[in-house]
Design a protein around this motif. Structure first.
Motif, PDB file in Angstrom:
ATOM      1  N   ARG A 156     -11.969  -0.300   0.116  1.00  5.09           N
ATOM      2  CA  ARG A 156     -11.799   0.122  -1.271  1.00  5.09           C
ATOM      3  C   ARG A 156     -12.999  -0.289  -2.119  1.00  5.09           C
ATOM      4  O   ARG A 156     -13.421   0.439  -3.023  1.00  5.09           O
ATOM      5  CB  ARG A 156     -10.516  -0.464  -1.852  1.00  5.09           C
ATOM      6  CG  ARG A 156      -9.240  -0.121  -1.114  1.00  5.09           C
ATOM      7  CD  ARG A 156      -9.081   1.354  -0.842  1.00  5.09           C
ATOM      8  NE  ARG A 156      -8.953   2.152  -2.066  1.00  5.09           N
ATOM      9  CZ  ARG A 156      -8.736   3.463  -2.072  1.00  5.09           C
ATOM     10  NH1 ARG A 156      -8.644   4.121  -0.920  1.00  5.09           N
ATOM     11  NH2 ARG A 156      -8.624   4.119  -3.209  1.00  5.09           N
ATOM     12  N   PRO A 169      -4.178   0.298  -1.691  1.00 11.29           N
ATOM     13  CA  PRO A 169      -3.416  -0.925  -1.919  1.00 11.29           C
ATOM     14  C   PRO A 169      -3.154  -1.058  -3.423  1.00 11.29           C
ATOM     15  O   PRO A 169      -4.060  -1.380  -4.183  1.00 11.29           O
ATOM     16  CB  PRO A 169      -4.345  -2.027  -1.392  1.00 11.29           C
ATOM     17  CG  PRO A 169      -5.710  -1.451  -1.468  1.00 11.29           C
ATOM     18  CD  PRO A 169      -5.593   0.039  -1.418  1.00 11.29           C
ATOM     19  N   ASP A 194      -5.071  -5.791   5.861  1.00  8.59           N
ATOM     20  CA  ASP A 194      -5.245  -6.010   4.425  1.00  8.59           C
ATOM     21  C   ASP A 194      -6.706  -6.238   4.035  1.00  8.59           C
ATOM     22  O   ASP A 194      -7.204  -5.630   3.082  1.00  8.59           O
ATOM     23  CB  ASP A 194      -4.411  -7.219   3.972  1.00  8.59           C
ATOM     24  CG  ASP A 194      -2.941  -7.053   4.276  1.00  8.59           C
ATOM     25  OD1 ASP A 194      -2.169  -6.826   3.342  1.00  8.59           O
ATOM     26  OD2 ASP A 194      -2.567  -7.152   5.460  1.00  8.59           O
ATOM     27  N   PRO A 246       5.960   2.397  -0.915  1.00  9.47           N
ATOM     28  CA  PRO A 246       5.159   3.546  -1.377  1.00  9.47           C
ATOM     29  C   PRO A 246       5.948   4.515  -2.248  1.00  9.47           C
ATOM     30  O   PRO A 246       5.435   4.986  -3.272  1.00  9.47           O
ATOM     31  CB  PRO A 246       4.711   4.206  -0.062  1.00  9.47           C
ATOM     32  CG  PRO A 246       4.711   3.103   0.944  1.00  9.47           C
ATOM     33  CD  PRO A 246       5.881   2.252   0.558  1.00  9.47           C
ATOM     34  N   THR A 290       0.830  -1.201   0.000  1.00  7.53           N
ATOM     35  CA  THR A 290       0.000   0.000   0.000  1.00  7.53           C
ATOM     36  C   THR A 290       0.867   1.253   0.000  1.00  7.53           C
ATOM     37  O   THR A 290       2.073   1.205   0.221  1.00  7.53           O
ATOM     38  CB  THR A 290      -0.906   0.029   1.244  1.00  7.53           C
ATOM     39  OG1 THR A 290      -0.092   0.235   2.419  1.00  7.53           O
ATOM     40  CG2 THR A 290      -1.684  -1.275   1.392  1.00  7.53           C
ATOM     41  N   ASN A 291       0.204   2.380  -0.235  1.00  9.08           N
ATOM     42  CA  ASN A 291       0.920   3.662  -0.199  1.00  9.08           C
ATOM     43  C   ASN A 291       0.900   4.283   1.188  1.00  9.08           C
ATOM     44  O   ASN A 291       1.296   5.434   1.370  1.00  9.08           O
ATOM     45  CB  ASN A 291       0.323   4.635  -1.215  1.00  9.08           C
ATOM     46  CG  ASN A 291      -1.098   5.065  -0.852  1.00  9.08           C
ATOM     47  OD1 ASN A 291      -1.720   4.509   0.063  1.00  9.08           O
ATOM     48  ND2 ASN A 291      -1.633   6.040  -1.556  1.00  9.08           N
ATOM     49  N   GLY A 292       0.440   3.549   2.193  1.00 11.38           N
ATOM     50  CA  GLY A 292       0.408   4.038   3.568  1.00 11.38           C
ATOM     51  C   GLY A 292      -0.059   2.937   4.486  1.00 11.38           C
ATOM     52  O   GLY A 292      -0.341   1.814   4.050  1.00 11.38           O
ATOM     53  N   LEU A 293      -0.163   3.269   5.777  1.00  8.81           N
ATOM     54  CA  LEU A 293      -0.496   2.242   6.765  1.00  8.81           C
ATOM     55  C   LEU A 293      -1.866   2.439   7.400  1.00  8.81           C
ATOM     56  O   LEU A 293      -2.228   1.731   8.319  1.00  8.81           O
ATOM     57  CB  LEU A 293       0.571   2.226   7.870  1.00  8.81           C
ATOM     58  CG  LEU A 293       1.974   1.825   7.421  1.00  8.81           C
ATOM     59  CD1 LEU A 293       2.952   1.916   8.588  1.00  8.81           C
ATOM     60  CD2 LEU A 293       1.978   0.419   6.836  1.00  8.81           C
ATOM     61  N   GLY A 294      -2.634   3.402   6.906  1.00  8.27           N
ATOM     62  CA  GLY A 294      -3.957   3.631   7.479  1.00  8.27           C
ATOM     63  C   GLY A 294      -5.013   2.797   6.787  1.00  8.27           C
ATOM     64  O   GLY A 294      -4.742   2.040   5.855  1.00  8.27           O
ATOM     65  N   ARG A 320       8.777  -0.600   3.899  1.00 10.10           N
ATOM     66  CA  ARG A 320       8.484   0.828   4.077  1.00 10.10           C
ATOM     67  C   ARG A 320       8.878   1.657   2.858  1.00 10.10           C
ATOM     68  O   ARG A 320       8.436   2.805   2.705  1.00 10.10           O
ATOM     69  CB  ARG A 320       9.196   1.354   5.318  1.00 10.10           C
ATOM     70  CG  ARG A 320      10.711   1.300   5.230  1.00 10.10           C
ATOM     71  CD  ARG A 320      11.382   1.835   6.482  1.00 10.10           C
ATOM     72  NE  ARG A 320      12.830   1.735   6.427  1.00 10.10           N
ATOM     73  CZ  ARG A 320      13.524   0.671   6.740  1.00 10.10           C
ATOM     74  NH1 ARG A 320      12.889  -0.423   7.164  1.00 10.10           N
ATOM     75  NH2 ARG A 320      14.837   0.658   6.642  1.00 10.10           N
ATOM     76  N   LEU A 325      -8.990  -3.209   4.572  1.00 14.99           N
ATOM     77  CA  LEU A 325      -8.655  -2.203   3.564  1.00 14.99           C
ATOM     78  C   LEU A 325      -9.262  -2.578   2.213  1.00 14.99           C
ATOM     79  O   LEU A 325      -9.795  -1.722   1.499  1.00 14.99           O
ATOM     80  CB  LEU A 325      -7.132  -2.074   3.445  1.00 14.99           C
ATOM     81  CG  LEU A 325      -6.616  -1.006   2.479  1.00 14.99           C
ATOM     82  CD1 LEU A 325      -7.144   0.369   2.853  1.00 14.99           C
ATOM     83  CD2 LEU A 325      -5.090  -1.005   2.461  1.00 14.99           C
ATOM     84  N   THR A 369      -5.546   5.670   1.745  1.00 16.81           N
ATOM     85  CA  THR A 369      -4.614   4.542   1.662  1.00 16.81           C
ATOM     86  C   THR A 369      -5.010   3.644   0.505  1.00 16.81           C
ATOM     87  O   THR A 369      -6.097   3.069   0.499  1.00 16.81           O
ATOM     88  CB  THR A 369      -4.610   3.738   2.976  1.00 16.81           C
ATOM     89  OG1 THR A 369      -4.237   4.599   4.055  1.00 16.81           O
ATOM     90  CG2 THR A 369      -3.616   2.587   2.893  1.00 16.81           C
TER      91      THR A 369
END
Length: 417
Positions: A185, A124, A178, A239, A113-117, A236, A181, A122
């Motif tokens: 989406r 995926p 996951d 992203p 993903t582009n972040g962890l929220g 990390r 999220l 966020t």
């Protein structure tokens, strides 16, 4: 020129609202349907993805890209070949999942993903699903190559590897991240939620190996299982690589991300094998904590024999501690194995001179079950010596002692009469 973060966020917002233009596979547009891209319709980016081994997947929501990597089941990931999964006793694992499990319905799922929220910001951008088919372990990696392609990726996954309602989704912290999220989406794209059985390996991994590893991450569990990654991209950094790609960089900047993610999915198989073997008794642990974890699982499942065996392995381990003995003693008490429980409580009273609990249990046993009031009085008096003055525990023990004394006095009067 690379787009600014603001431009990227605007594009993401447009993709969610369905504003971004997207080619939809129809009979009138054969160049975008099926697994091939006609040369006349290919963009330079399309050609780059085809060259990298992707195939084009058509959906009602447009087209997307997927790359499948296949491994022969004899391939080793770490110390174990994928083939070992076929020898597992999956019945205990099915109890973890609270649903029937077969090799054919397992789907090993991981995202990048582009972040962890879990919020709408966020994205995926990579969904990977591993599964066994015939004599291979296959991993489908669905790539959101452009913000507008996310809806097609979500549709393709539902029509493909996640389509069977009997699917069991195997993840590592995916139940908390996951999978929610993915559902978020789908909601953003006005798609219905898809309900599938979850088997998250993080929590059983913590119960088995927390004392050994400290921090229980997939990378740490991998090392425990003999998996070594060479030149692996830290998660990390994924992203930043993705933002480079959507900003115009060649697909080659993403290859390390795909390889890292592929390793993650393959490791899920190894972790499942280790947990299943622990629960089936095929793995022997010398330390207390793994055996205690196994014991408490079987205890909760009412598999008394397996629980008793695991508790006994826990208390004979070199690192056996108070908690192991205490939980085993309570198990014996619940099962009515009084002789063994009493022996263990006396051993604990001697080995742990600051703990009043085993003496309290002995007092209760002698007063209410064995009806040996002198022994009950002795155990209560010893327990009183171990509790703090003016505490609730002292008050309860004094109350018990007075009751036992009254019973003894009544018995004395009866004997005299």
């Amino acid at each position: 020129m690379a787009r600014s973060l603001l431009d990227k966020l605007r594009a993401l917002e447009q993709s969610v609202r369905g504003v971004t233009g997207d080619l939809v596979a129809t009979d009138d547009n054969p160049s975008m349907s099926g697994d091939h891209c006609k040369t006349s319709a290919c963009t330079p980016r399309d050609g780059e993805l085809l060259e990298a081994g992707f195939r084009q997947v058509a959906t009602d929501a447009g087209h997307c890209w997927c790359r499948t990597t296949s491994f022969d089941v004899f391939t080793k990931h770490g110390e174990r070949p994928f083939l070992d999964v076929f020898d597992l006793d999956l019945a205990p694992v099915a109890k973890l999942a609270k649903a029937p499990i077969a090799i054919a319905n397992l789907r090993f799922y991981d995202t990048e993903t582009n972040g962890l929220g879990l919020g709408s910001g966020t994205l995926p951008f990579l969904h990977s699903v591993g599964y066994f088919i015939d004599d291979e372990f296959c991993v489908d990696q669905y790539f959101v190559d452009d913000y507008g392609a996310e809806g097609a990726v979500l549709a393709a996954m539902e029509a493909g590897p996640l389509g069977d309602t009997e699917t069991v989704v195997v993840t590592f912290n995916g139940k908390s991240f996951d999978w929610p999220l993915l559902q978020n989406r789908r909601v953003l794209h006005q798609m219905p939620r898809i309900e599938r059985t979850q088997l998250d390996l993080l929590h059983p991994s913590r119960r088995l190996w927390k004392d050994v590893l400290g921090r229980v991450s997939l990378a740490e569990v991998e090392r425990l299982l003999g998996v070594t990654r060479m030149d692996d991209l830290p998660g990390r950094e994924a992203p930043a690589r993705y933002f480079e790609f959507v900003g115009g960089a060649p697909f080659s900047v993403m290859e390390d991300v795909f390889r890292h993610n592929l390793h993650d999915v393959c490791s899920l198989v190894g972790v499942l094998i280790a947990i299943a073997e622990a629960l089936s008794g095929h793995a022997v642990y010398m330390a207390t904590r793994p055996n205690l974890a196994i014991a408490t699982w079987f205890d909760a499942w009412h598999d008394w024999e397996a629980a008793a065996n695991a508790y006994r392995r826990a208390v004979v381990a070199d690192d056996a501690d108070w908690r192991a003995f205490w939980l085993f003693s309570l198990f014996l008490k619940r099962r009515g194995l009084w002789d063994e429980a009493v022996r263990l409580w006396w051993e604990m009273a001697e080995s742990y001179p600051q703990q009043p609990e085993p003496l309290v249990e002995l007092a209760k046993y002698y007063e209410h079950r064995a009806i040996e009031l002198h022994a009950a009085k002795q155990a209560t008096s010893l327990a009183l010596e171990r509790v703090q003055r003016a505490s609730r525990a002292e008050a309860a023990l004094l109350h018990r002692l007075e009751r036992i004394k009254r019973k003894l006095a009544t018995m004395t009067r009866v004997d005299l009469a």
